[in-house]
Design a protein around this motif. Structure first.
Motif, PDB file in Angstrom:
ATOM      1  N   PHE A  14      -9.117  -9.804  -1.697  1.00  0.00           N
ATOM      2  CA  PHE A  14      -7.950  -9.130  -2.263  1.00  0.00           C
ATOM      3  C   PHE A  14      -7.565  -9.954  -3.474  1.00  0.00           C
ATOM      4  CE2 PHE A  14      -7.887  -7.841   2.139  1.00  0.00           C
ATOM      5  CZ  PHE A  14      -7.447  -6.533   2.103  1.00  0.00           C
ATOM      6  N   ARG A  29       0.161 -12.671   1.248  1.00  0.00           N
ATOM      7  CA  ARG A  29      -0.163 -11.695   0.192  1.00  0.00           C
ATOM      8  C   ARG A  29      -1.101 -10.617   0.730  1.00  0.00           C
ATOM      9  NH1 ARG A  29      -0.190 -16.427  -2.990  1.00  0.00           N
ATOM     10  NH2 ARG A  29      -2.460 -16.614  -2.817  1.00  0.00           N
ATOM     11  N   ILE A  30      -2.090 -11.023   1.507  1.00  0.00           N
ATOM     12  CA  ILE A  30      -3.018 -10.063   2.104  1.00  0.00           C
ATOM     13  C   ILE A  30      -2.266  -9.142   3.061  1.00  0.00           C
ATOM     14  CG2 ILE A  30      -4.987  -9.815   3.679  1.00  0.00           C
ATOM     15  CD1 ILE A  30      -6.092 -12.447   2.381  1.00  0.00           C
ATOM     16  N   LYS A  72       0.792  -8.277   3.000  1.00  0.00           N
ATOM     17  CA  LYS A  72       1.624  -7.369   2.205  1.00  0.00           C
ATOM     18  C   LYS A  72       0.801  -6.174   1.727  1.00  0.00           C
ATOM     19  CE  LYS A  72       5.293  -7.953  -1.154  1.00  0.00           C
ATOM     20  NZ  LYS A  72       5.937  -8.906  -2.057  1.00  0.00           N
ATOM     21  N   GLN A  73      -0.442  -6.437   1.339  1.00  0.00           N
ATOM     22  CA  GLN A  73      -1.311  -5.358   0.871  1.00  0.00           C
ATOM     23  C   GLN A  73      -1.786  -4.455   2.007  1.00  0.00           C
ATOM     24  OE1 GLN A  73      -4.305  -6.410  -2.049  1.00  0.00           O
ATOM     25  NE2 GLN A  73      -3.142  -8.237  -2.605  1.00  0.00           N
TER      26      GLN A  73
END
Length: 140
Positions: free
Chosen positions: A46, A92-93, A95-96
């Protein structure tokens, strides 16, 4: 791959580290598969971040980002190597992947599996929900 192959002096330290990591991920996948987990993907990028394993729990209710940490040293604690940078990358991952989990009516969780391959039989530890993603400021 045999344990002796990983610790061979003919390999550079960085190459040995890569071999240990690949072996640990393979052991972790086998562990999860035997526990009834369904694999969605492995080693997914990602942007600059990468997740080791993306899987669904046996009850199909939780999508799980699994970080795998491995060692070939008997007294080393691989769970201690998950620092702030890696935790932020996992957030962050997550969240995606949040939308994907919602569309499939399941929750999202981040787990850690540690693998010690210092003996013939690997020692595996599974840490559930290592990051409180729903309460994280960076997750909003």
């Amino acid at each position: 791959m045999l344990f002796e192959d990983i610790n061979s002096k003919r390999h550079s330290p960085s190459f040995r580290k890569k071999l240990i990591g690949k072996r640990g991920e393979k052991v972790a996948r086998s562990y999860l598969r035997k526990a009834g987990w369904r694999f969605i993907s492995k080693n997914v990028r990602f942007g600059n971040d990468e997740l080791d394993i993306l899987a669904m729990t046996p009850d199909e209710r939780t999508l799980v980002i699994v970080e795998v940490r491995s060692t070939a040293l008997k007294h080393k604690k691989p769970e201690r190597t998950v620092g702030r940078v890696k935790r932020m990358a996992m957030l962050r991952i997550a969240k995606q992947l949040r939308g994907h989990a919602r569309r499939n009516s399941c929750s999202l969780r981040v787990d850690l599996i540690t693998v010690c391959i210092a003996q013939k039989k690997a020692k595996i530890e599974h840490f559930y929900g290592i990051l409180p993603i729903s309460n994280s400021r960076s997750f909003s």
